[in-house]
Design a protein around this motif. Structure first.
Motif, PDB file in Angstrom:
ATOM      1  N   LEU A 364       0.839  -1.184   0.000  1.00 43.29           N
ATOM      2  CA  LEU A 364       0.000   0.000   0.000  1.00 43.29           C
ATOM      3  C   LEU A 364       0.882   1.246   0.000  1.00 43.29           C
ATOM      4  O   LEU A 364       1.801   1.370   0.834  1.00 43.29           O
ATOM      5  CB  LEU A 364      -0.900  -0.003   1.239  1.00 43.29           C
ATOM      6  N   ASP A 365       0.625   2.119  -0.953  1.00 45.46           N
ATOM      7  CA  ASP A 365       1.401   3.355  -1.092  1.00 45.46           C
ATOM      8  C   ASP A 365       2.891   3.077  -1.288  1.00 45.46           C
ATOM      9  O   ASP A 365       3.743   3.947  -1.024  1.00 45.46           O
ATOM     10  CB  ASP A 365       1.213   4.274   0.125  1.00 45.46           C
ATOM     11  N   GLU A 366       3.217   1.849  -1.711  1.00 44.28           N
ATOM     12  CA  GLU A 366       4.592   1.448  -2.011  1.00 44.28           C
ATOM     13  C   GLU A 366       5.551   1.676  -0.835  1.00 44.28           C
ATOM     14  O   GLU A 366       6.717   2.051  -1.000  1.00 44.28           O
ATOM     15  CB  GLU A 366       5.118   2.174  -3.257  1.00 44.28           C
ATOM     16  N   PHE A 367       5.033   1.414   0.391  1.00 47.79           N
ATOM     17  CA  PHE A 367       5.944   1.564   1.540  1.00 47.79           C
ATOM     18  C   PHE A 367       6.926   0.394   1.560  1.00 47.79           C
ATOM     19  O   PHE A 367       6.706  -0.656   0.941  1.00 47.79           O
ATOM     20  CB  PHE A 367       5.157   1.650   2.851  1.00 47.79           C
ATOM     21  N   GLU A 368       8.004   0.555   2.302  1.00 45.35           N
ATOM     22  CA  GLU A 368       8.978  -0.513   2.486  1.00 45.35           C
ATOM     23  C   GLU A 368       9.521  -0.461   3.903  1.00 45.35           C
ATOM     24  O   GLU A 368       9.428   0.566   4.583  1.00 45.35           O
ATOM     25  CB  GLU A 368      10.121  -0.391   1.486  1.00 45.35           C
ATOM     26  N   ILE A 369      10.034  -1.578   4.354  1.00 41.24           N
ATOM     27  CA  ILE A 369      10.674  -1.644   5.676  1.00 41.24           C
ATOM     28  C   ILE A 369      12.099  -2.132   5.446  1.00 41.24           C
ATOM     29  O   ILE A 369      12.310  -3.284   5.035  1.00 41.24           O
ATOM     30  CB  ILE A 369       9.939  -2.593   6.630  1.00 41.24           C
ATOM     31  N   LYS A 370      13.052  -1.306   5.654  1.00 40.13           N
ATOM     32  CA  LYS A 370      14.459  -1.669   5.450  1.00 40.13           C
ATOM     33  C   LYS A 370      15.040  -2.271   6.719  1.00 40.13           C
ATOM     34  O   LYS A 370      14.981  -1.666   7.776  1.00 40.13           O
ATOM     35  CB  LYS A 370      15.264  -0.441   5.026  1.00 40.13           C
ATOM     36  N   GLY A 371      15.563  -3.468   6.570  1.00 38.38           N
ATOM     37  CA  GLY A 371      16.216  -4.120   7.703  1.00 38.38           C
ATOM     38  C   GLY A 371      15.268  -4.537   8.804  1.00 38.38           C
ATOM     39  O   GLY A 371      15.690  -4.724   9.948  1.00 38.38           O
ATOM     40  N   GLY A 372      13.971  -4.673   8.477  1.00 34.37           N
ATOM     41  CA  GLY A 372      12.996  -5.031   9.489  1.00 34.37           C
ATOM     42  C   GLY A 372      12.869  -6.529   9.696  1.00 34.37           C
ATOM     43  O   GLY A 372      13.390  -7.346   8.939  1.00 34.37           O
ATOM     44  N   THR A 373      12.144  -6.916  10.733  1.00 36.34           N
ATOM     45  CA  THR A 373      11.906  -8.324  11.045  1.00 36.34           C
ATOM     46  C   THR A 373      10.571  -8.773  10.443  1.00 36.34           C
ATOM     47  O   THR A 373       9.762  -7.950   9.988  1.00 36.34           O
ATOM     48  CB  THR A 373      11.858  -8.543  12.562  1.00 36.34           C
ATOM     49  N   PHE A 374      10.321 -10.069  10.491  1.00 33.67           N
ATOM     50  CA  PHE A 374       9.047 -10.588  10.006  1.00 33.67           C
ATOM     51  C   PHE A 374       7.906 -10.071  10.878  1.00 33.67           C
ATOM     52  O   PHE A 374       6.802  -9.828  10.380  1.00 33.67           O
ATOM     53  CB  PHE A 374       9.070 -12.118  10.009  1.00 33.67           C
ATOM     54  N   THR A 375       8.154  -9.878  12.177  1.00 32.71           N
ATOM     55  CA  THR A 375       7.132  -9.315  13.057  1.00 32.71           C
ATOM     56  C   THR A 375       6.723  -7.920  12.587  1.00 32.71           C
ATOM     57  O   THR A 375       5.529  -7.589  12.527  1.00 32.71           O
ATOM     58  CB  THR A 375       7.624  -9.251  14.508  1.00 32.71           C
ATOM     59  N   GLN A 376       7.700  -7.114  12.218  1.00 30.93           N
ATOM     60  CA  GLN A 376       7.403  -5.781  11.730  1.00 30.93           C
ATOM     61  C   GLN A 376       6.627  -5.835  10.407  1.00 30.93           C
ATOM     62  O   GLN A 376       5.692  -5.056  10.196  1.00 30.93           O
ATOM     63  CB  GLN A 376       8.701  -4.968  11.557  1.00 30.93           C
TER      64      GLN A 376
END
Length: 572
Positions: A364-376
């Motif tokens: 959604l809205d092309e967000f990304e999580i850099k270096g995040g965990t599967f929980t995040q």
């Protein structure tokens, strides 16, 4: 309890025919082809009615101008109507139309079905005409030969003689009342569920009668009815045969009740509905159009509340077939954890986009999580975190896992009609889309509430609305998640409720809580279907609001309000 209809033959019928002799002459004076004189018409009518009441079908039919059709109809009347006694009293012949004389008569019959019997009174009429005698000479009642020779007096045959509503194509049938025995549904406390107080439950209560009427201890009653064809009505739209005994009532499927031999008696069917929780859920959804919600007790599988708004719409809560969107990621997460493809505490990719089999997927809205965990990734509902596992999966891996662990697609016998989830075996991009609850994946609030309940309790317990002890039916079983996987899924849902996409809706919901949002895109819909599933202590709730928007904004507040307001609802 009656199981089927049966016929009762006319046996030992005794005629009580009183011939009225006060009719007017209707002879047209032309010596043939005109209306019979009143006396002759009355005598022929009396002879016919006497033979009919005596059960002498052959003699009665011989007095008509169509003996074959008359004999068949008379036999069918006696057997189909369950008539054990019959008398017919003719009135005086009425004026002729130049070719026929009408004789009205009154019928009193005794209709019997098994242990039930009732008197049946109605008025009818027959028409007497002259007809040319055949070459062998007519044999009939005294005086039915015309004095001028070559003609005889006969009854113009019509099935309406036997009953004025017995038109061509309609038949009489005696047996149990139409439909199953009526039932009173009881809530989990043993009190009657009033459909007027809980209008959204009306469709379910009707299903309970159909599904459990036989076990409920009630009776459908007994009735005599006309089947087939269409009942006639008068110019004002009223039944055209409303005699004093109350016949002429309407029935379903075009059938018509002529006589009620015994009134239906109500049985009782227990349910697991929690009346207080049901009221809370109904009030919560009353201003949310096109919504549906189900609440389940995780420790038992008991369905505590079911709401559809509008209530007269299709039963989306239990029978809907909608893509569940990201709420399905609970199941996918369990599969990935078990397959070693995800670890809640380990780093997990969540790029803006991920292409699989030439099909681009994005968040959604092309967000990304850099270096995040599967929980995040789970808490943020990152699509690409799940799609990126597709290259490592077999085509049917999710299908098999969903059925084996969460009971998806198994035949849940809830006590009413229910759709228990579905996903076809897909490949390539469609298989990947299934990981985020799209493509062929189908569910409803019942299914998604069960998913949350399974996570909360750690055991799959088949949901049910009617306790299985009521009719000794067996509930289906599934493995459920392992203890370790269940604990990790609870942690994922707890994080989502506290700091993820469900946090705003779940604010203020205290206790042991977990949640997951979902927004399912639907072809040709301007807005997605909003989904939300969550649990609080021993209560799991799921809701969908069709064509509304994001799950956390539109479905989340409904689920959270039910969880927040429920208090001790659902506790034993």
């Amino acid at each position: 309890m009656r199981q089927s209809r049966r016929t009762v033959a006319l046996a030992g019928a005794v005629a009580a025919v009183v011939v009225g002799m006060s009719g007017c002459s209707s002879d047209d004076g032309n010596g043939g082809g005109g209306a019979p004189e009143a006396a002759g018409a009355e005598q022929t009518a009396a002879d016919f009615l006497t033979a009919w009441a005596d059960g002498d079908t052959e003699a009665a039919a011989a007095l008509t101008d169509d003996p074959e059709a008359a004999a068949a109809a008379l036999t069918e009347f006696a057997e189909g109507a369950g008539v054990s006694e019959l008398s017919a009293t003719p009135g005086p012949a009425t004026g002729a139309d130049g070719a026929a004389t009408e004789v009205p008569f009154e019928v009193t019959a005794r209709v019997t079905y098994e242990d039930d019997a009732s008197d049946w009174l109605y008025d009818s009429a027959l028409t007497v005409v002259r007809q040319a005698a055949d070459g062998d000479g007519d044999e009939g009642s005294d005086g039915d030969e015309a004095e001028d020779g070559g003609e005889s007096v006969r009854i113009r045959w019509s099935p309406e003689i036997l009953h004025p509503r017995l038109t061509e194509g309609r038949t009489l049938e005696v047996g149990p009342g139409a439909g199953p025995p009526p039932v009173t549904a009881l809530d989990r406390n043993g009190d009657a569920l009033d459909p007027d107080e809980h209008p959204t439950l009306k469709p379910l209560l009707e299903q309970l009668a159909a599904a459990h009427g036989e076990q409920a201890g009630g009776s459908p009653g007994a009735e005599l009815r006309l089947t087939g064809g269409t009942a006639d009505t008068d110019a004002e739209g009223n039944d055209d045969d409303n005699s004093e005994d109350g016949e002429g009532g309407d029935a379903e499927d075009g059938d018509e009740v002529l006589l009620q031999l015994a009134e239906p008696t109500r049985g009782e069917v227990p349910t697991t509905i929690d009346p207080e929780l049901q009221r809370i859920a109904e009030k919560t959804l009353e201003d949310s159009d096109r919504s549906a919600l189900v609440a389940i007790q995780p420790s038992t599988g008991a369905i505590l509340a079911v709401v559809n708004n509008p209530g007269d719409d299709e039963n989306i809560a239990l029978e809907g077939r909608l893509a569940p969107g990201s709420t399905w990621k609970i199941i996918t997460a369990g599969m990935l954890i078990d397959a070693g493809l995800a670890d809640p505490a380990a780093p997990h990719p969540c790029p803006k986009k991920f292409e699989f089999e030439d099909w681009p997927f994005q968040n959604l809205d092309e967000f990304e999580i850099k270096g995040g965990t599967f929980t995040q990734s789970f808490a943020a509902s990152c699509n690409t975190a799940f799609i990126s596992a597709a290259p490592e999966l077999e085509d049917d891996q999710l299908t098999r896992y969903a059925e084996r662990v969460f009971g998806i697609g198994l035949e849940w016998d809830t006590g009413v009609e229910a759709m228990t989830g579905y996903l076809a075996e897909e490949s390539k991009a469609q298989m990947a889309a299934q990981l985020i609850g799209q493509a062929s994946v189908r569910a409803n609030p019942l299914v998604m509430a069960s998913v949350s309940a399974t996570v909360k309790d750690g055991t799959f317990r088949q949901p049910f609305l009617v306790p299985p002890s009521f009719d000794d039916r067996e509930l289906v079983t599934a493995d459920g998640p392992s203890d370790g996987t269940a604990a990790q899924l609870r942690a994922l849902m707890a994080t989502t409720a506290a700091a993820g996409t469900a946090a705003e809706a779940m604010a203020g919901v205290e206790g042991d809580v977990g949640a997951k949002t979902g927004s399912a895109e639907v072809f040709e819909q301007k807005k997605p279907n909003a989904w939300f599933t969550a649990y609080r202590d021993d209560l799991a709730v799921a809701a969908v609001v069709r064509e509304s928007g994001h799950g956390g904004k539109f479905a989340g507040p409904l689920v959270a309000e039910v969880l927040r307001s429920a208090g001790g609802a659902g506790d034993d």
